[in-house]
Scaffold this motif. Structure first.
Motif, PDB file in Angstrom:
ATOM      1  N   PHE A   1       0.619  -1.590   0.162  1.00 55.76           N
ATOM      2  CA  PHE A   1      -0.005  -0.238   0.225  1.00 55.76           C
ATOM      3  C   PHE A   1       1.024   1.262   0.094  1.00 55.76           C
ATOM      4  N   THR A   2       1.080   2.163  -0.577  1.00 61.96           N
ATOM      5  CA  THR A   2       1.862   2.804  -1.205  1.00 61.96           C
ATOM      6  C   THR A   2       1.593   4.662  -1.813  1.00 61.96           C
ATOM      7  N   LEU A   3       1.401   5.652  -1.701  1.00 63.20           N
ATOM      8  CA  LEU A   3       0.971   6.800  -1.672  1.00 63.20           C
ATOM      9  C   LEU A   3       0.609   6.646  -3.863  1.00 63.20           C
ATOM     10  N   TYR A   4       1.583   6.032  -4.693  1.00 64.81           N
ATOM     11  CA  TYR A   4       0.990   6.190  -5.623  1.00 64.81           C
ATOM     12  C   TYR A   4       0.263   5.059  -5.680  1.00 64.81           C
ATOM     13  N   CYS A   5      -0.815   4.044  -4.922  1.00 67.15           N
ATOM     14  CA  CYS A   5      -1.375   3.221  -5.393  1.00 67.15           C
ATOM     15  C   CYS A   5      -2.788   3.378  -4.816  1.00 67.15           C
ATOM     16  N   LEU A   6      -2.242   5.044  -3.759  1.00 64.35           N
ATOM     17  CA  LEU A   6      -3.817   5.557  -3.404  1.00 64.35           C
ATOM     18  C   LEU A   6      -3.944   6.578  -4.227  1.00 64.35           C
ATOM     19  N   LEU A   7      -2.547   7.067  -5.266  1.00 64.64           N
ATOM     20  CA  LEU A   7      -3.664   8.049  -5.906  1.00 64.64           C
ATOM     21  C   LEU A   7      -4.622   7.297  -7.270  1.00 64.64           C
ATOM     22  N   GLN A   8      -3.501   6.060  -7.602  1.00 64.33           N
ATOM     23  CA  GLN A   8      -3.642   5.618  -8.886  1.00 64.33           C
ATOM     24  C   GLN A   8      -5.258   5.112  -8.985  1.00 64.33           C
ATOM     25  N   THR A   9      -5.747   4.696  -7.458  1.00 65.31           N
ATOM     26  CA  THR A   9      -6.902   4.652  -6.848  1.00 65.31           C
ATOM     27  C   THR A   9      -7.876   5.634  -7.538  1.00 65.31           C
ATOM     28  N   ALA A  10      -7.786   6.975  -6.887  1.00 64.57           N
ATOM     29  CA  ALA A  10      -8.812   8.016  -6.567  1.00 64.57           C
ATOM     30  C   ALA A  10      -8.572   8.046  -8.376  1.00 64.57           C
ATOM     31  N   ILE A  11      -7.945   8.233  -9.399  1.00 65.19           N
ATOM     32  CA  ILE A  11      -7.460   8.648 -10.524  1.00 65.19           C
ATOM     33  C   ILE A  11      -8.839   7.387 -11.790  1.00 65.19           C
ATOM     34  N   LEU A  12      -8.773   6.276 -11.187  1.00 65.79           N
ATOM     35  CA  LEU A  12      -9.360   5.570 -11.383  1.00 65.79           C
ATOM     36  C   LEU A  12     -10.727   5.508 -11.238  1.00 65.79           C
ATOM     37  N   CYS A  13     -11.348   5.426 -10.013  1.00 68.28           N
ATOM     38  CA  CYS A  13     -12.479   6.509  -9.317  1.00 68.28           C
ATOM     39  C   CYS A  13     -13.162   7.783 -10.031  1.00 68.28           C
ATOM     40  N   ILE A  14     -12.389   8.857 -10.497  1.00 67.93           N
ATOM     41  CA  ILE A  14     -12.533   9.790 -11.325  1.00 67.93           C
ATOM     42  C   ILE A  14     -12.991   9.276 -13.186  1.00 67.93           C
ATOM     43  N   ASN A  15     -11.931   8.797 -13.180  1.00 69.12           N
ATOM     44  CA  ASN A  15     -12.470   8.283 -14.282  1.00 69.12           C
ATOM     45  C   ASN A  15     -14.275   7.211 -14.698  1.00 69.12           C
ATOM     46  N   ALA A  16     -14.140   6.436 -14.065  1.00 65.51           N
ATOM     47  CA  ALA A  16     -15.795   5.904 -13.047  1.00 65.51           C
ATOM     48  C   ALA A  16     -16.326   6.789 -13.902  1.00 65.51           C
ATOM     49  N   VAL A  17     -16.257   7.928 -13.020  1.00 60.20           N
ATOM     50  CA  VAL A  17     -17.313   8.931 -12.962  1.00 60.20           C
ATOM     51  C   VAL A  17     -17.456   9.801 -13.580  1.00 60.20           C
ATOM     52  N   ALA A  18     -16.353  10.053 -14.324  1.00 59.82           N
ATOM     53  CA  ALA A  18     -16.367  10.883 -16.194  1.00 59.82           C
ATOM     54  C   ALA A  18     -17.008   9.777 -16.956  1.00 59.82           C
ATOM     55  N   VAL A  19     -16.470   8.772 -16.883  1.00 59.39           N
ATOM     56  CA  VAL A  19     -17.432   8.163 -18.532  1.00 59.39           C
ATOM     57  C   VAL A  19     -18.891   8.026 -18.215  1.00 59.39           C
ATOM     58  N   LEU A  20     -19.004   8.080 -17.033  1.00 59.30           N
ATOM     59  CA  LEU A  20     -20.999   7.676 -16.970  1.00 59.30           C
ATOM     60  C   LEU A  20     -21.218   8.514 -18.096  1.00 59.30           C
ATOM     61  N   HIS A  21     -23.025   8.439 -19.024  1.00 62.57           N
ATOM     62  CA  HIS A  21     -23.373   8.845 -19.747  1.00 62.57           C
ATOM     63  C   HIS A  21     -24.527   8.555 -19.286  1.00 62.57           C
ATOM     64  N   GLU A  22     -25.141  10.099 -19.414  1.00 59.85           N
ATOM     65  CA  GLU A  22     -26.678  10.104 -18.688  1.00 59.85           C
ATOM     66  C   GLU A  22     -27.577   9.474 -20.089  1.00 59.85           C
ATOM     67  N   GLU A  23     -27.401   9.801 -20.767  1.00 65.86           N
ATOM     68  CA  GLU A  23     -28.659   9.521 -21.814  1.00 65.86           C
ATOM     69  C   GLU A  23     -28.747   8.011 -21.455  1.00 65.86           C
ATOM     70  N   ARG A  24     -27.525   7.084 -21.884  1.00 68.22           N
ATOM     71  CA  ARG A  24     -27.996   5.706 -21.911  1.00 68.22           C
ATOM     72  C   ARG A  24     -27.467   4.926 -20.181  1.00 68.22           C
ATOM     73  N   PHE A  25     -26.986   5.361 -19.245  1.00 67.63           N
ATOM     74  CA  PHE A  25     -26.440   4.768 -18.749  1.00 67.63           C
ATOM     75  C   PHE A  25     -27.302   5.137 -16.912  1.00 67.63           C
ATOM     76  N   LEU A  26     -27.107   6.423 -16.915  1.00 64.46           N
ATOM     77  CA  LEU A  26     -27.972   7.133 -15.764  1.00 64.46           C
ATOM     78  C   LEU A  26     -29.465   7.253 -15.661  1.00 64.46           C
ATOM     79  N   SER A  27     -29.726   7.806 -16.603  1.00 64.31           N
ATOM     80  CA  SER A  27     -31.565   7.209 -17.569  1.00 64.31           C
ATOM     81  C   SER A  27     -32.297   5.969 -16.734  1.00 64.31           C
ATOM     82  N   LYS A  28     -31.320   5.064 -16.567  1.00 66.20           N
ATOM     83  CA  LYS A  28     -31.492   3.389 -16.417  1.00 66.20           C
ATOM     84  C   LYS A  28     -31.688   3.787 -15.187  1.00 66.20           C
ATOM     85  N   PHE A  29     -31.643   4.132 -13.821  1.00 69.16           N
ATOM     86  CA  PHE A  29     -30.815   4.781 -12.892  1.00 69.16           C
ATOM     87  C   PHE A  29     -31.923   5.521 -12.429  1.00 69.16           C
TER      88      PHE A  29
END
Length: 82
Positions: free
Chosen positions: A3-31
């Motif tokens: 568990f390093t600072l780089y792993c923590l930074l990489q995890t944060a970047i992956l989570c922000i990427n996951a939020v950034a790629v959500l599409h409102e009309e295709r994915f979010l409207s289903k929920f």
């Protein structure tokens, strides 16, 4: 894997990427998080759905260029140092 600072930074970047790629009309409207769900009157407290939609839109708008830079830096670091 340690568990390093780089792993923590990489995890944060992956989570922000996951939020950034959500599409409102295709994915979010289903929920129930569609484009028309964020409308509230003046003076009304926004609900949880409206706040989540605002956060997703803000991440997509503000973090577009920094995410490209951070992702590129992570890829280069992974290629150089494994």
């Amino acid at each position: 894997m340690a568990f390093t600072l780089y792993c923590l930074l990489q995890t944060a970047i992956l989570c922000i990427n996951a939020v950034a790629v959500l599409h409102e009309e295709r994915f979010l409207s289903k929920f129930g998080f569609g484009v028309d769900q964020g409308v509230a009157g003046f003076g009304d407290d926004p609900g949880v759905k409206a706040q989540i939609l605002t956060l997703i839109r803000s991440v997509r708008t503000v973090m577009r260029v920094p995410l490209i830079i951070f992702n590129s830096a992570c890829i280069v670091l992974l290629l150089l140092f494994g």
